[in-house]
Design an enzyme around this catalytic site. Sequence first.
Site, PDB file in Angstrom:
ATOM      1  N   HIS A  24       0.845  -1.211   0.000  1.00  0.00           N
ATOM      2  CA  HIS A  24       0.000   0.000   0.000  1.00  0.00           C
ATOM      3  C   HIS A  24       0.873   1.252   0.000  1.00  0.00           C
ATOM      4  O   HIS A  24       0.621   2.202  -0.746  1.00  0.00           O
ATOM      5  CB  HIS A  24      -0.900   0.049   1.242  1.00  0.00           C
ATOM      6  CG  HIS A  24      -1.943  -0.997   1.314  1.00  0.00           C
ATOM      7  ND1 HIS A  24      -2.094  -1.816   2.420  1.00  0.00           N
ATOM      8  CD2 HIS A  24      -2.915  -1.373   0.444  1.00  0.00           C
ATOM      9  CE1 HIS A  24      -3.113  -2.629   2.220  1.00  0.00           C
ATOM     10  NE2 HIS A  24      -3.623  -2.389   1.017  1.00  0.00           N
ATOM     11  N   LYS A  48     -17.185  -6.546   6.143  1.00  0.00           N
ATOM     12  CA  LYS A  48     -15.981  -7.179   6.654  1.00  0.00           C
ATOM     13  C   LYS A  48     -15.908  -7.005   8.168  1.00  0.00           C
ATOM     14  O   LYS A  48     -16.506  -6.097   8.732  1.00  0.00           O
ATOM     15  CB  LYS A  48     -14.728  -6.547   6.028  1.00  0.00           C
ATOM     16  CG  LYS A  48     -14.543  -6.883   4.561  1.00  0.00           C
ATOM     17  CD  LYS A  48     -13.222  -6.361   4.062  1.00  0.00           C
ATOM     18  CE  LYS A  48     -12.986  -6.731   2.606  1.00  0.00           C
ATOM     19  NZ  LYS A  48     -11.686  -6.244   2.128  1.00  0.00           N
ATOM     20  N   ARG A  97      -2.012  -6.017  -8.297  1.00  0.00           N
ATOM     21  CA  ARG A  97      -0.922  -6.954  -8.008  1.00  0.00           C
ATOM     22  C   ARG A  97      -0.796  -8.004  -9.094  1.00  0.00           C
ATOM     23  O   ARG A  97       0.297  -8.441  -9.422  1.00  0.00           O
ATOM     24  CB  ARG A  97      -1.152  -7.658  -6.674  1.00  0.00           C
ATOM     25  CG  ARG A  97      -1.066  -6.740  -5.477  1.00  0.00           C
ATOM     26  CD  ARG A  97      -1.527  -7.452  -4.253  1.00  0.00           C
ATOM     27  NE  ARG A  97      -2.949  -7.798  -4.428  1.00  0.00           N
ATOM     28  CZ  ARG A  97      -3.748  -8.214  -3.464  1.00  0.00           C
ATOM     29  NH1 ARG A  97      -3.288  -8.381  -2.258  1.00  0.00           N
ATOM     30  NH2 ARG A  97      -5.008  -8.478  -3.696  1.00  0.00           N
ATOM     31  N   SER A 135      -3.070  -7.678   2.892  1.00  0.00           N
ATOM     32  CA  SER A 135      -3.344  -7.499   4.316  1.00  0.00           C
ATOM     33  C   SER A 135      -3.777  -8.809   4.953  1.00  0.00           C
ATOM     34  O   SER A 135      -3.411  -9.114   6.092  1.00  0.00           O
ATOM     35  CB  SER A 135      -4.431  -6.436   4.523  1.00  0.00           C
ATOM     36  OG  SER A 135      -3.975  -5.173   4.104  1.00  0.00           O
TER      37      SER A 135
END
Length: 171
Positions: A24, A48, A97, A135
């Site tokens: 990040h 979440k 990514r 994460s």
Amino acid sequence: MLQEKPNLKIAVYPGSFDPVTNGHLDIIRRSAKVFDKLIVAVLNNTSKNPLFSLEERIQLLTQVTRDIPNVEVDGFRDLLISYMKSKDVHIIVRGLRAVSDFEYELQLATMNTKLNDDVETFFMTSSPQYSFLSSSIVKEIARFHGPVSHFVPQEVEKELKLKFAAGSVQS
């Protein structure tokens, strides 16, 4: 001669950042070189169950970006498009990514454009050393007291250790 106000390029880099990783930070630092101002917008995603509260994530991001003068950290709880409108910003930065990220991010970008056709999404690919990092992976390693110092800033590593100290968070 009449002087005009400079047309500042402001962008929003949204995310959960639970926790913020070196990947990040790489996107933040590189985006801050491209845009006059970068707002790192921390989402309080109700679907979440985050490890860190919204306030903790904002605090951690503020700490780890304190040396980047054109970065502002903020939080939001509604649609990204609504947040963008409230800030009068029209550029979204998203990190990629892998090819699998692109498919999902393309869906989001297309939906955001449908909701507000003045909004553009800029995709920035991860630096190769962070292309595997997420994460979720960091939290899993930290949960079992594995080393995360290569994946997160020192401030985040310290807070992860506190969160996963004996009895703090259920494994």
